[in-house]
Design an enzyme around this catalytic site. Structure first.
Site, PDB file in Angstrom:
ATOM      1  N   TYR A 129      20.589 -15.889 -50.548  1.00 11.04           N
ATOM      2  CA  TYR A 129      20.800 -16.348 -49.179  1.00 11.04           C
ATOM      3  C   TYR A 129      22.263 -16.788 -49.009  1.00 11.04           C
ATOM      4  CZ  TYR A 129      19.647 -18.643 -44.764  1.00 11.04           C
ATOM      5  OH  TYR A 129      19.591 -19.000 -43.436  1.00 11.04           O
ATOM      6  N   ASN A 163      23.860 -19.365 -48.397  1.00 12.96           N
ATOM      7  CA  ASN A 163      24.339 -20.646 -48.927  1.00 12.96           C
ATOM      8  C   ASN A 163      24.380 -20.687 -50.453  1.00 12.96           C
ATOM      9  OD1 ASN A 163      21.614 -20.865 -49.548  1.00 12.96           O
ATOM     10  ND2 ASN A 163      21.202 -22.523 -48.116  1.00 12.96           N
ATOM     11  N   LYS A 164      24.057 -19.583 -51.113  1.00 11.20           N
ATOM     12  CA  LYS A 164      24.078 -19.552 -52.573  1.00 11.20           C
ATOM     13  C   LYS A 164      25.467 -19.188 -53.101  1.00 11.20           C
ATOM     14  CE  LYS A 164      19.649 -20.426 -52.778  1.00 11.20           C
ATOM     15  NZ  LYS A 164      19.235 -20.416 -51.375  1.00 11.20           N
ATOM     16  N   HIS A 165      25.691 -19.468 -54.392  1.00  9.93           N
ATOM     17  CA  HIS A 165      26.996 -19.163 -55.000  1.00  9.93           C
ATOM     18  C   HIS A 165      27.276 -17.661 -54.984  1.00  9.93           C
ATOM     19  CE1 HIS A 165      27.078 -23.273 -56.052  1.00  9.93           C
ATOM     20  NE2 HIS A 165      27.644 -23.196 -57.240  1.00  9.93           N
TER      21      HIS A 165
END
Length: 372
Positions: free
Chosen positions: A181, A183-185
């Site tokens: 998603y 917002n992940k690294h």
């Protein structure tokens, strides 16, 4: 909103456009494109697993993992109450029974000391979920799984680039999952991946991903699967992101240190734990807890910050307090006081990879104004 600082903004200034243009120029935009296999191979190498199976999001990665492990009606799966609904939902949709444990007040991960007391003859697996920046203390979990013959499902959705005692998160489960998603690294917009060292589990997940088509009899089905396929476009973005993972982890840790230093003087807050004896936080998000003597909760603090043009998000709401599970007769009369406190008094501030130092300074000023 003009000058509003969002809670997350991804960083997409590497090879993303180059690889996407290659997809468009060649016409390979579906799940059959070459970037899919390249991305799977690179991701498997990164987390030191034999197999990686891309899927369309992290939630369905959990669904497929649970089904691949043959969790059936009446089987119990132990998991943290403090996690996203996807974890409990995957168990319930398979007919299993979620059994929750409370979380550690410092790391916010599942309290592993509570697991053994929850094990019964019906227990089939332990679902480990690494939360927000620090991993679960895995050694005790692995020992319990070995002692009782249990499977481990490892949800490492938030742990790209994190390690536990120098071994990659995502390498501990019989089957492990990640999310991509925004917002992940590592992001692909939407997307997820399943990793395992077990050949049969990998084959099962690949089949479930692709409607359980049979190699020689494509449209005759012995089992029901899903269309969980991952596109070449997503894989192209993911490969570009994965190339920069070490840089992203370093950037996140720098952001975490910045917030910690400048917010340490706000006595009304408990800040994210920097490290344990087995890991240093990678700050998937930068979270904080409002102390009990403050006369307002996280919802009020978040509203005040929004008025100051600062985006925030609440912490997870415990599985044992989810109305949807109560309606199904599950997790009633369960008490998890640590998770209940975190859910009501915890929130996180802007933490995305594209966040600038000036924006972080604005966040700090706003937080100090709200609490001082």
């Amino acid at each position: 909103m003009a000058d509003f600082i969002p809670v997350n903004e991804p960083l997409l200034d590497g090879n993303e456009k180059k690889y996407l243009n290659e997809c468009i120029d060649t016409g390979w935009i579906s799940s059959e494109g070459p970037f899919v296999k390249q991305f799977e191979a690179k991701f498997a190498e990164t987390v030191r697993r034999k197999h990686a199976i891309t899927v369309c999001n992290g939630s369905v990665a959990l669904d497929a993992a649970v089904v691949a492990l043959d969790i059936q009606a009446g089987d119990e799966v132990i998991l943290p109450t403090f996690t996203i609904i996807s974890c409990g939902a995957a168990i319930v949709r398979a007919g299993g029974i979620p059994v929750v444990v409370d979380c550690d007040p410092l790391t916010w991960n599942m309290d592993v000391s509570q697991i053994e007391a929850k094990i019964t003859p019906k227990t089939k697996a332990i679902m480990v979920v690494h939360i927000y920046g620090l991993p679960v203390d895995m050694n005790p979990v692995l020992e319990l799984a070995d002692k009782y013959g249990l499977k481990i499902i490892e949800d490492a959705a938030e742990m790209h680039g994190q390690t536990y005692r120098d071994k990659p998160c995502g390498s501990f489960g019989d089957i492990s999952t990640f999310s991509f998603y925004p917002n992940k690294h590592v992001t692909t917009g939407e997307g997820g991946i399943i990793v395992t060292d077990d050949d049969s589990l990998a084959e099962k997940c690949r089949s479930l991903r692709n409607l359980c088509f049979q190699p020689q009899r494509r449209f005759i089905h012995e089992e029901l699967g899903w269309n969980l396929r991952f596109t070449n476009l997503q894989a192209a973005v993911g490969l570009a992101q994965l190339e920069r993972l070490p840089e992203f982890v370093q950037r996140k840790r720098k952001m975490g240190a910045f917030y910690t230093e400048l917010l340490a003087e706000v006595s009304q807050l408990e800040l994210s734990l920097v490290k344990t004896d087995y890991a240093e936080s990678i700050y998937w998000v930068y979270g904080m807890i409002i102390k009990d003597d403050v006369p307002f909760d996280a919802a009020e603090a978040m509203q005040r910050l929004r008025e100051k043009k600062i985006g925030t998000r609440p912490f997870f709401w415990g599985m044992h307090e989810q109305p949807v599970f109560h309606k199904k007769g599950l997790l009633k009369d369960v008490s998890c006081p640590v998770a209940e406190r975190l859910s009501r008094r915890g929130f996180y501030v802007p933490s995305g990879l594209a966040l600038t130092e000036d924006q972080m300074k604005q966040v700090v000023i706003a937080v100090k104004e709200v609490f001082n």
